[in-house]
Design a protein around this motif. Structure first.
Motif, PDB file in Angstrom:
ATOM      1  N   ALA A  75      28.068  47.641  -0.746  1.00  0.00           N
ATOM      2  CA  ALA A  75      27.820  48.192  -2.079  1.00  0.00           C
ATOM      3  C   ALA A  75      27.075  49.520  -1.987  1.00  0.00           C
ATOM      4  O   ALA A  75      27.424  50.489  -2.670  1.00  0.00           O
ATOM      5  N   LEU A  76      26.064  49.587  -1.145  1.00  0.00           N
ATOM      6  CA  LEU A  76      25.267  50.815  -1.034  1.00  0.00           C
ATOM      7  C   LEU A  76      26.070  51.954  -0.405  1.00  0.00           C
ATOM      8  O   LEU A  76      25.902  53.115  -0.784  1.00  0.00           O
ATOM      9  N   ARG A  77      26.968  51.644   0.527  1.00  0.00           N
ATOM     10  CA  ARG A  77      27.841  52.698   1.081  1.00  0.00           C
ATOM     11  C   ARG A  77      28.744  53.261  -0.009  1.00  0.00           C
ATOM     12  O   ARG A  77      28.979  54.467  -0.075  1.00  0.00           O
ATOM     13  N   ARG A  78      29.239  52.407  -0.889  1.00  0.00           N
ATOM     14  CA  ARG A  78      30.083  52.860  -1.995  1.00  0.00           C
ATOM     15  C   ARG A  78      29.277  53.739  -2.955  1.00  0.00           C
ATOM     16  O   ARG A  78      29.757  54.760  -3.433  1.00  0.00           O
ATOM     17  N   PHE A 130      13.792  40.933   0.524  1.00  0.00           N
ATOM     18  CA  PHE A 130      14.136  42.284   0.096  1.00  0.00           C
ATOM     19  C   PHE A 130      14.936  43.017   1.161  1.00  0.00           C
ATOM     20  O   PHE A 130      15.080  44.228   1.126  1.00  0.00           O
ATOM     21  N   ASP A 131      15.496  42.269   2.112  1.00  0.00           N
ATOM     22  CA  ASP A 131      16.287  42.882   3.172  1.00  0.00           C
ATOM     23  C   ASP A 131      17.722  43.118   2.701  1.00  0.00           C
ATOM     24  O   ASP A 131      18.242  42.400   1.852  1.00  0.00           O
ATOM     25  N   ILE A 132      18.343  44.151   3.256  1.00  0.00           N
ATOM     26  CA  ILE A 132      19.725  44.516   2.920  1.00  0.00           C
ATOM     27  C   ILE A 132      20.660  43.782   3.873  1.00  0.00           C
ATOM     28  O   ILE A 132      20.610  43.993   5.085  1.00  0.00           O
ATOM     29  N   ASP A 133      21.523  42.921   3.321  1.00  0.00           N
ATOM     30  CA  ASP A 133      22.479  42.204   4.167  1.00  0.00           C
ATOM     31  C   ASP A 133      23.808  42.963   4.212  1.00  0.00           C
ATOM     32  O   ASP A 133      23.942  44.041   3.629  1.00  0.00           O
ATOM     33  N   ASP A 134      24.793  42.401   4.893  1.00  0.00           N
ATOM     34  CA  ASP A 134      26.087  43.081   5.063  1.00  0.00           C
ATOM     35  C   ASP A 134      26.786  43.342   3.732  1.00  0.00           C
ATOM     36  O   ASP A 134      27.384  44.397   3.535  1.00  0.00           O
ATOM     37  N   GLU A 135      26.715  42.388   2.818  1.00  0.00           N
ATOM     38  CA  GLU A 135      27.352  42.562   1.501  1.00  0.00           C
ATOM     39  C   GLU A 135      26.669  43.683   0.712  1.00  0.00           C
ATOM     40  O   GLU A 135      27.332  44.490   0.060  1.00  0.00           O
TER      41      GLU A 135
END
Length: 170
Positions: A82-85, A73-78
């Motif tokens: 998406a989350l910044r967008r 459930f970790d947030i990777d670079d990809e």
């Protein structure tokens, strides 16, 4: 009883039906186009309403969904891209709220998958909060394995089902 009157009746019926051909249609109506979602008609043009779910989906171009590795459930670079967008869009519409839905693949128990789906959605929410989106604008729900995006028992299908999806809500 003679067969001749019956044959005459059948022949007469056949000739009368043969004269009833279908008329050709001069023009066919146009094929239906795709149904607009949350849009407005302006004359002959349809446009997406700014700030709507359709606007969000259109602007995200697939980045409304992030994917996870098995049991992760970790947030990777990809995912971060998406989350910044998503955060950019949410900053542009500060009155809008979002629901983040967590999902898993079909493996594991229902209870385990509901908990993992919630951890995935919460991880996405926490990342958006770290980017300056107010926590009270974001809700989290887990569907676990109950609503798969792909119905198949292959690694490719499982990879598409391990996700968190952001939807806007009013």
């Amino acid at each position: 009883m003679s067969l001749k009157p019956n044959i005459v009746l059948v022949a007469a019926l056949a000739l009368s039906v043969a004269g009833c051909g279908k008329k050709e249609v001069d023009t066919l109506p146009p094929a239906p186009g795709p149904a607009p979602i949350q849009s407005q008609n302006q004359g002959s043009q349809t446009r997406i309403v700014p700030g709507s779910q359709a606007d969000f989906s259109n602007r995200m171009a697939g980045l409304d969904t992030i994917y996870f590795d098995t049991d992760q459930f970790d947030i990777d670079d990809e995912d971060a891209v998406a989350l910044r967008r998503q955060a950019e869009w949410l900053r542009q519409y500060p009155a809008k709220r979002a629901r983040i839905e967590g999902y898993t693949d079909e493996r594991g128990t229902r209870e385990y998958n509901l908990a993992l789906g919630e951890r995935r959605a919460t991880a996405a929410r926490n990342y958006l909060v770290s980017l300056g989106i107010a926590e009270n604008r974001l809700t989290v729900i887990s569907y676990g394995k109950e609503r798969p995006a792909v119905l198949d028992s292959t690694e490719a299908a499982w990879a598409r089902n391990r996700r968190a999806v952001t939807l806007t809500i009013d």
